[in-house]
Structures are given as structure tokens and as C-alpha cells.
Design a protein around this motif. Structure first.
Motif, PDB file in Angstrom:
ATOM      1  N   PRO A  68       0.909   3.864   3.897  1.00 60.93           N
ATOM      2  CA  PRO A  68       1.919   4.181   2.715  1.00 60.93           C
ATOM      3  C   PRO A  68       3.191   4.648   3.364  1.00 60.93           C
ATOM      4  O   PRO A  68       4.411   4.528   2.657  1.00 60.93           O
ATOM      5  N   ASP A  91      -6.479   4.219   0.896  1.00 63.08           N
ATOM      6  CA  ASP A  91      -5.920   5.248   1.566  1.00 63.08           C
ATOM      7  C   ASP A  91      -5.278   6.277   0.736  1.00 63.08           C
ATOM      8  O   ASP A  91      -4.681   5.979  -0.375  1.00 63.08           O
ATOM      9  N   GLY A 125      -0.692   4.029  -1.381  1.00 66.92           N
ATOM     10  CA  GLY A 125      -1.463   5.186  -1.404  1.00 66.92           C
ATOM     11  C   GLY A 125      -2.301   5.093  -2.765  1.00 66.92           C
ATOM     12  O   GLY A 125      -1.816   4.740  -3.713  1.00 66.92           O
ATOM     13  N   ASN A 168       0.815  -1.238  -0.154  1.00 62.24           N
ATOM     14  CA  ASN A 168      -0.112   0.006  -0.031  1.00 62.24           C
ATOM     15  C   ASN A 168       0.816   1.164   0.096  1.00 62.24           C
ATOM     16  O   ASN A 168       1.516   1.801   1.031  1.00 62.24           O
TER      17      ASN A 168
END
Length: 540
Positions: free
Chosen positions: A176, A169, A159, A157
Motif C-alpha cells: 500500500p 495487507d 490495504g 493494493n
């Protein structure tokens, strides 16, 4: 020495470690095998080796599904073996580059396992969970999380640049941020153990949704942050990208990008002949390096020129001789006669040459092998995946060292080998070609020697295409540096071709040539090249 100083002089050799040299008889290559062959590697003229992923993995995608970024895969050896490899390579003035999968992991990774056990925890944010309400008895399934390549490679992740779902996110959310910090920790861990740099797999895949203008800029910002940190903490280490979009990657902070078969066009139009792993571009009947001589340079010239101009003075571009993701150069119907023309092109390019193991002896793409460890590209939507052919096994067969058992690769029974040895009785070997002064191996050695001895042929030299849109054969370009000038002419066709070039200077003695005649006629330089001929000609 600063990173770019040595990278400009690099000749890179890509090693697929499981297929290179086995020393413990388990049928899989290992670090000790690479150490055993370092003198051979150096004898070619190589000064940098790049290893495909060697970290702990369940090997669902040949190591590109990492379980532990801080542990060497036991099948290759130990961390001590890696440090010995680095020490022995450095003693021979060979640098060692590793492969970093920045955008995803294996489902077996402890990070993923921990989040799967507590999917609703606030700390479960390293991955992108579409559905956190999966059955705990079966665990997360396909579709419960965002993947990067195969479905079982969960995306880390970093983002989303544009939020469209509640499970996405923003760029600076805790997850992130955690992954950005972890990237630096991983790089530093291996830099501190002697690694000279990393090639980054799918470098453009970090921020989602991938390849929108906003996500591209956000991904570039992450890599610029990494590069700034490296310039401060490890100024002699390099960052190479698998983005195949140099105008993006170089401006993102990478020192070098591989111009491949996706994102920027051109490579496929030169070499993909309709056989092997990946298909040629649509509506392409012939690739350029084809004996029929009916290919076109248009797509490559335009694309390469644009990428060169966009990265001038900022970073480097390499056009690799083969790769683990697509067919080898010797892929039927392309035969031995056509290989040398391609090698002249690769070794006189303006970026550092990159050579996939075995290409220097003309190993072929072996058809009809059983797939293994994710070698089949099927059901994948990633931008660097094939769609029509898609089997990579044939380009990952064991290195052919000699005529002994298993071509000198391993003492294991044949059925235990990582992939079968090429069954062709006339398969090339290092031993036989090393003894033959006219072999492809010794031709490659001579090309690398010429490149090093003539800086005009190297990375700093200007690269000017001389072909017109009307005439594609022979391929002609000019290399220039500090007053030195060198004409390179290549005819991949089986038919003799001639061209009149509007270029100044008198031709000198050919540095390396085959069937090439070059004469001055007024303002034109008339060049005739035999079928499968070439010439590297200084101009004064």
C-alpha cells in the motif's frame, strides 16, 4: 490562479478521444483530431476539456485498463502530440484534464506481469493476491487476485481496513505504501507536462473491503494526503472524482465530484427513461424529464439538497450532460422537443456544467450496436455498473461533424471505424447546426453565454428549490448572489403547467424563455409554462 478559482468558472467538455476526430485514417480518434477541433470547442463557450483515458492499454475496457501510466497510447499519438495539444489548448484559454485510474490496472501492466512471475517474492505486493500458488504455465486466472471492475482489471493494493484473511495487507504495509507513492509520481509526471488536473475513476475503490465505514475513512485519508501534496506542489491543478458521493469525496480533498447514477440517488430519477444503457430506479414508471409529466422531484431534491449542504464552501458538484457510461440525453422516447428543458436545467445548476461530446448537437443513443472494448456491462459487481440493460456502445459513436464521408469523423473505410456512424439519415451535424440560428447547438451556446454574463446563474450563486411536495411540474428554483436574484422555471411535460410561488420580487424581462408567463398577484408569483417551455427570469 488557485485551482478552485478557475474551476468555479469552468465549463467542462468530456471528450471520448477514440470517437472524436480521426486525422490519420485508421478509424480511431487521436490527439491531432482534438487539436483540429479546439476552435469549435472554444466557440461553444468551453474552457476545460476532460479526456477519457489516453494512456497505453490493451483496451479491454476502452483504456480503463492501463498498461503503462507513463506512456500515451500509440493510437492517440505520442507524448509530443499530447504536449502540443496542451499548448494549443492553453493558447485558447482551454485547460486540459486527464483521466486517472487509481485503483486498478491491466493484467498486461509490467507491475502485474512481474508479480505473476514471482508470486511468492516479498516485493510482489502492489496487487492483492488471493492465491499465489497458481499454475505458472497458465499464469494467474480469475479469482487468483482481487479485481476492481471487470475480472481482468486487478485491483492495486491500498490495504484493508479490516483484516479477515491472511492474504490481506494492513493499510501501512509496504505494498500500500508503494502504491500511494506511485500515485503522486504519476500525477506529477503529467502535471509537469502541462496537464491541469485529473478526473479520478472509481475514486472510492482504493481501500478494501470497499464501502465499509472504516474503508471509506481510510480511502478518504489517502486522497486527503494527495490533496495536501497538490496544494503545496501544484496549487493550480484540480482533482475531480468519480465517486458520486460528494459528501464523501469533497471531504476527502477532491475539488469536485460528479453526481451520477450510483451511490447518491437523484440523477437517474431525472433522466433514465427505461431505454438505453442503464435502467431507471426500481418502482419508477416515469423519469422527471419525460413528456408525460408524471415524474417526481422528491428523490432528487432530497439527495441534492443533502449533498449541497454537506459540501458547502468545501467543493463543487456537477450534474453532467451525458457520460460515456450511460445513455445519451436523446434516448428514445425522449425527442428533440424535450432536450431544451433539460439543457436549461444543466446550464443553470450551481456547479460547473459538464458536457459529453455530441450532446450539444443532440446526438442520440444508437441501439443494437456490437459491443467493443468492454462496452457491455455484464457480470460486474462494481457499484457504478449497470445490472439490467448494460450496453454502452450506443453512447460512444463517432462525433458527427458534417455530411461528408463518415460524418467527417474519419476517412477510413466504414468497417474500420471504432464504432459505426449513426445510420439515421437525419442525424444532426455540427456543420448544419452551426448555420442554423435556431439549432440546439446555438441554443447551448446562448445558455453558456448567459451563465457567464450573469454570475447569479453560476457556481457561487445560492440554489433554492421552490417546488412543494404536492406539485412537481413545473420545476422552479431560485438563484441568488450578492443581491441579484433569478427565477428558473422548467416544464419538461408536453402539457402546460401553472404554479403560484411564494417568492419576493417583481419579474423583469426574461433572459431566455419559451412559452413562459410570469405575473405578480399579491404575495404570489403566478407562473404558467407551456408544454416543453421554460423561463430564466430576473427578479428585482
Amino acid at each position: 490562479m488557485q485551482a478552485m478559482d478557475w474551476l468555479k468558472e469552468a465549463v467542462i467538455y468530456q471528450i471520448y478521444p477514440q470517437s472524436f476526430q480521426d486525422t490519420n485514417g485508421d478509424g480511431i480518434g487521436d490527439f491531432q483530431g482534438i487539436i483540429k477541433r479546439l476552435d469549435y470547442i472554444r466557440s461553444i463557450g468551453i474552457n476545460t476539456i476532460w479526456l477519457n483515458p489516453c494512456f497505453d492499454s490493451p483496451f479491454g475496457d476502452a483504456g480503463y485498463d492501463i498498461r503503462d501510466f507513463y506512456k500515451i497510447a500509440p493510437r492517440y499519438g505520442t507524448e509530443e502530440d499530447f504536449e502540443e495539444l496542451v499548448k494549443e489548448a492553453h493558447a485558447r484559454e482551454i485547460r486540459v484534464v486527464l483521466d486517472f485510474v487509481a485503483g486498478h490496472t491491466s493484467m498486461d501492466n509490467p507491475w502485474f506481469q512481474a508479480e505473476a512471475e514471482k508470486p511468492h517474492s516479498a516485493d510482489s505486493n502492489r496487487y492483492i493476491w488471493r492465491n499465489r500458488d497458481f499454475d505458472p504455465a497458465t499464469g494467474p486466472q480469475k479469482g487468483d487476485f482481487v479485481s476492481n471492475f471487470f475480472w481482468y482489471q486487478p485491483a492495486l493494493n491500498f490495504g484493508y481496513s479490516e483484516i479477515t484473511e491472511p492474504w490481506q495487507d494492513p493499510l501501512h504495509a509496504p505494498g500500500p505504501q508503494k502504491n500511494r507513492e506511485e500515485m503522486r509520481k504519476i500525477l506529477a509526471y503529467w502535471f509537469d507536462r502541462g496537464c491541469d488536473g485529473f478526473r479520478v475513476d472509481m475514486a472510492g475503490s482504493l481501500v478494501k473491503p470497499q464501502d465499509t465505514p472504516a474503508s471509506v475513512e481510510a480511502t478518504k485519508a489517502i486522497w486527503q494526503e494527495v490533496r495536501a501534496w497538490m496544494d503545496e506542489a501544484y496549487p493550480d491543478r484540480v482533482l475531480l472524482s468519480e465517486w458520486s458521493f460528494p459528501s464523501r469525496s469533497i471531504n476527502a480533498g477532491f475539488h469536485l465530484d460528479f453526481m451520477l447514477h450510483f451511490n447518491t440517488p437523484g440523477y437517474s430519477s431525472l433522466f433514465f427513461n427505461g431505454k438505453g444503457t442503464l435502467a431507471p430506479p426500481k418502482d419508477q414508471a416515469y423519469c422527471y424529464f419525460d413528456a408525460e409529466g408524471q415524474g417526481s422531484l422528491d428523490v432528487f431534491l432530497k439527495s441534492y439538497s443533502e449533498q449541497r449542504e454537506a459540501t458547502r464552501g468545501k467543493g463543487l458538484i456537477t450534474l453532467p450532460v451525458g457520460c460515456h457510461d450511460f445513455q445519451r440525453l436523446r434516448c428514445a422516447p425522449r425527442g428533440w422537443d424535450e432536450l431544451r428543458c433539460a439543457w436549461v436545467f444543466f446550464m443553470t445548476q450551481a456547479g460547473p456544467p459538464t458536457i459529453y461530446y455530441g450532446e450539444e448537437i443532440g446526438m442520440r443513443f444508437v441501439e443494437n450496436l456490437e459491443p467493443k472494448e468492454g462496452s457491455t456491462l455484464a457480470g460486474i459487481t462494481a457499484v457504478n455498473a449497470g445490472t439490467d440493460l448494460g450496453e454502452r456502445a450506443g453512447t460512444r459513436t463517432p462525433m458527427q461533424w458534417d455530411d461528408s464521408k463518415n460524418a467527417g469523423f474519419s476517412t477510413a473505410p466504414a468497417e474500420r471505424l471504432y464504432f459505426p456512424i449513426d445510420p439515421d439519415e437525419d442525424r444532426p451535424t455540427v456543420e448544419s447546426q452551426d448555420k442554423d440560428p435556431n439549432s440546439l447547438l446555438n441554443f447551448v451556446r446562448e445558455l453558456i453565454r448567459l451563465r457567464k454574463a450573469n454570475p447569479v446563474l453560476g457556481t457561487d450563486g445560492e440554489f433554492t428549490f421552490l417546488n412543494t411536495t404536492e406539485q412537481h411540474y413545473p420545476f422552479a428554483y431560485l438563484r441568488e448572489l450578492d443581491g441579484a436574484r433569478c427565477l428558473v422555471v422548467i416544464n419538461p411535460s408536453r402539457h402546460a403547467r401553472s404554479v403560484d410561488l411564494r417568492v419576493a420580487g417583481e419579474p423583469c424581462e426574461v433572459l431566455l424563455g419559451q412559452g413562459c408567463v410570469c405575473e405578480r398577484h399579491g404575495e404570489s408569483l403566478s407562473v404558467t409554462v407551456a408544454g416543453h417551455g421554460f423561463g430564466i427570469i430576473p427578479l428585482r
